[in-house]
Design a protein around this motif. Sequence first.
Motif, PDB file in Angstrom:
ATOM      1  N   MET A   7       4.388  -6.570  12.595  1.00  9.97           N
ATOM      2  CA  MET A   7       4.000  -5.489  11.718  1.00  9.97           C
ATOM      3  C   MET A   7       2.523  -5.196  11.956  1.00  9.97           C
ATOM      4  N   ASP A   8       2.196  -3.928  12.010  1.00  6.55           N
ATOM      5  CA  ASP A   8       0.814  -3.474  12.175  1.00  6.55           C
ATOM      6  C   ASP A   8       0.399  -2.690  10.934  1.00  6.55           C
ATOM      7  N   CYS A   9      -0.828  -2.899  10.502  1.00  2.00           N
ATOM      8  CA  CYS A   9      -1.355  -2.215   9.322  1.00  2.00           C
ATOM      9  C   CYS A   9      -2.537  -1.350   9.733  1.00  2.00           C
ATOM     10  N   VAL A  10      -2.543  -0.097   9.264  1.00  2.00           N
ATOM     11  CA  VAL A  10      -3.609   0.842   9.576  1.00  2.00           C
ATOM     12  C   VAL A  10      -4.209   1.364   8.271  1.00  2.00           C
ATOM     13  N   TYR A  11      -5.547   1.366   8.206  1.00  2.00           N
ATOM     14  CA  TYR A  11      -6.268   1.943   7.065  1.00  2.00           C
ATOM     15  C   TYR A  11      -6.757   3.326   7.461  1.00  2.00           C
ATOM     16  N   THR A  12      -6.560   4.298   6.579  1.00  2.00           N
ATOM     17  CA  THR A  12      -7.085   5.641   6.798  1.00  2.00           C
ATOM     18  C   THR A  12      -7.309   6.306   5.451  1.00  2.00           C
ATOM     19  N   SER A  13      -7.890   7.496   5.458  1.00  2.00           N
ATOM     20  CA  SER A  13      -8.168   8.229   4.222  1.00  2.00           C
ATOM     21  C   SER A  13      -7.927   9.707   4.424  1.00  2.00           C
ATOM     22  N   LEU A  14      -7.657  10.376   3.331  1.00  2.00           N
ATOM     23  CA  LEU A  14      -7.682  11.832   3.283  1.00  2.00           C
ATOM     24  C   LEU A  14      -8.801  12.204   2.327  1.00  2.00           C
ATOM     25  N   GLY A  73       0.915   2.960  19.987  1.00  2.00           N
ATOM     26  CA  GLY A  73       0.343   1.983  19.083  1.00  2.00           C
ATOM     27  C   GLY A  73       0.236   2.511  17.665  1.00  2.00           C
ATOM     28  N   PRO A  74      -0.103   1.638  16.730  1.00  2.00           N
ATOM     29  CA  PRO A  74      -0.140   2.024  15.318  1.00  2.00           C
ATOM     30  C   PRO A  74      -1.198   3.085  14.999  1.00  2.00           C
TER      31      PRO A  74
END
Length: 111
Positions: free
Chosen positions: A1-8, A69-70
Motif C-alpha cells: 500500500m502506498d500513501c500520498v499526501y496532497t491538498s486542494l 506510481g502513486p
Amino acid sequence: MDCVYTSLRRRPEVPPTPAGEVAEVLGILWAHTTPTDGLEHISGSLDGDRVDLLLYFLSPDPTSPAAHGPLHRAAALLARGHQRSPTLQRRYLPPAGAPGPQADGPRRATA
C-alpha cells in the motif's frame, strides 16, 4: 500500500463552506476514481484555506509495463476530479500540473 499526501487550496474569493466540505470533496474524488487508480481509501481534513488529503493506493504491479506510481495516480485523480466537477472548479484552485494558479502537488507520505 502506498500513501500520498496532497491538498486542494480554496480559491481566495471563495469563503469557507459549511460543515461537510471534506465529505463532499471525498465523495467527488470517489466518483471520479477508476479501477486503474487502485485507490483503496481517502481521508481528509480542513486546514485554513485548504483541504488536506491522504490517498491510499494499492502498490502497482512492478511487472506491468503500464503501472504508474502513486504520485502519478494521485495527480491524475485530482486533475480528473477537478476537470469534471463544477463544485471543485468553483471552490478550489486547479491541482498542480494544470494551467493557471495551482494548489500543492501530491507527495509521498512518510511515517
